[in-house]
Design an enzyme around this catalytic site. Structure first.
Site, PDB file in Angstrom:
ATOM      1  CG  ASP A  60      29.081  41.703  47.752  1.00 43.68           C
ATOM      2  OD1 ASP A  60      29.074  41.077  48.832  1.00 43.68           O
ATOM      3  OD2 ASP A  60      29.329  41.173  46.652  1.00 43.68           O
ATOM      4  CE  LYS A  62      31.002  37.964  48.709  1.00 40.76           C
ATOM      5  NZ  LYS A  62      31.122  39.118  47.753  1.00 40.76           N
ATOM      6  CG  ASP A  65      38.950  41.496  61.286  1.00 40.37           C
ATOM      7  OD1 ASP A  65      39.447  41.052  62.350  1.00 40.37           O
ATOM      8  OD2 ASP A  65      39.614  42.124  60.440  1.00 40.37           O
TER       9      ASP A  65
END
Length: 238
Positions: A60, A62, A65
């Site tokens: 996890d 996330k 970019d």
């Protein structure tokens, strides 16, 4: 086979992780979540150690970019053998598509490509905060449903969402679209910093695909017993 709640290993280091896991029977193969705190302290090796013990890992991190950076990062994540990983849906369709390409390219031949899901709105975010901080003027439910549809159009497997939003997402997406729901609390536990929560049985009834449970298990005096209780409730057993 019973569905397993995903245990959030929100510990500062692997010392605490294995002190916790040692309270479970060795033959009990778990589904665990490794988040930023643990991954940034211990690095990829913590994932390898967990998978070598036979546990499934939801990584996890996330990612959010530019598309090329996320694609390259996902190639590396794919090599770790995780079961699920994620990005922020707010990164947009091009970024999500690139993330999926990276996962596919980084997965070894003969291995399953990890499930890729996207975060809609964090379960710690209220509608008021979303509207004031993000300048999103629709309702929280509309924002989440929009992100979910955009995620599906990008080819991803599903989303991270509050169980309270599963019904709205189900209306906008296909039958097999994953709704992974954190913020799950047994009825007798504190909400903590989660603002939008639900019990395991309620999440099952509303159609959550996976549930993530942290403190009710990790801070329990009897974590294995708490885990079994939540797993049974999640599977509709007493």
């Amino acid at each position: 086979m019973m569905n397993r709640p995903i245990i959030a290993l929100d510990f500062p280091s692997k010392v605490e992780v294995f002190e916790f896991l040692n309270q479970f029977p060795a033959e009990e193969k778990l589904f665990v979540k490794v988040g930023m705190e643990l991954f940034y302290k211990e690095g990829p090796s913590i994932v390898s150690e967990l998978t070598e013990l036979g546990h499934d890992v939801f990584l996890d991190l996330k990612l959010h970019d530019i598309p090329n950076t996320v694609k390259s990062a996902m190639k590396n994540i794919a090599s770790l053998g995780v079961a699920i990983t994620n990005v922020h849906a707010a990164g947009g369709r091009e970024m999500m598509t690139a993330a999926l390409e990276g996962l596919k390219e980084g997965t070894q031949t003969g291995k399953d490509v990890p499930k890729l899901i996207a975060v809609t709105q964090l379960t710690s975010t209220s509608e008021e905060q979303m509207q004031s901080d993000q300048l999103i003027k629709v309702s929280l439910e509309e924002s989440v449903a929009h992100y979910a549809k955009m995620t599906e159009l990008s080819g991803l497997d599903g989303v991270v969402c509050s169980a309270l939003e599963v019904s709205a997402i189900r209306e906008k997406t296909s039958e097999n679209f994953i709704c992974l729901t954190p913020g799950i609390r047994p009825s007798n536990s504190e909400k903590g910093d989660q603002k939008r929560v639900m019990t395991p049985s309620e999440a099952k009834a509303i159609g959550s695909s996976y549930i993530v449970v942290g403190r009710p298990i990790t801070q329990s005096e009897t974590p294995y017993e708490s885990y079994v209780q939540i797993k049974n409730e999640w599977n509709g057993e007493k």
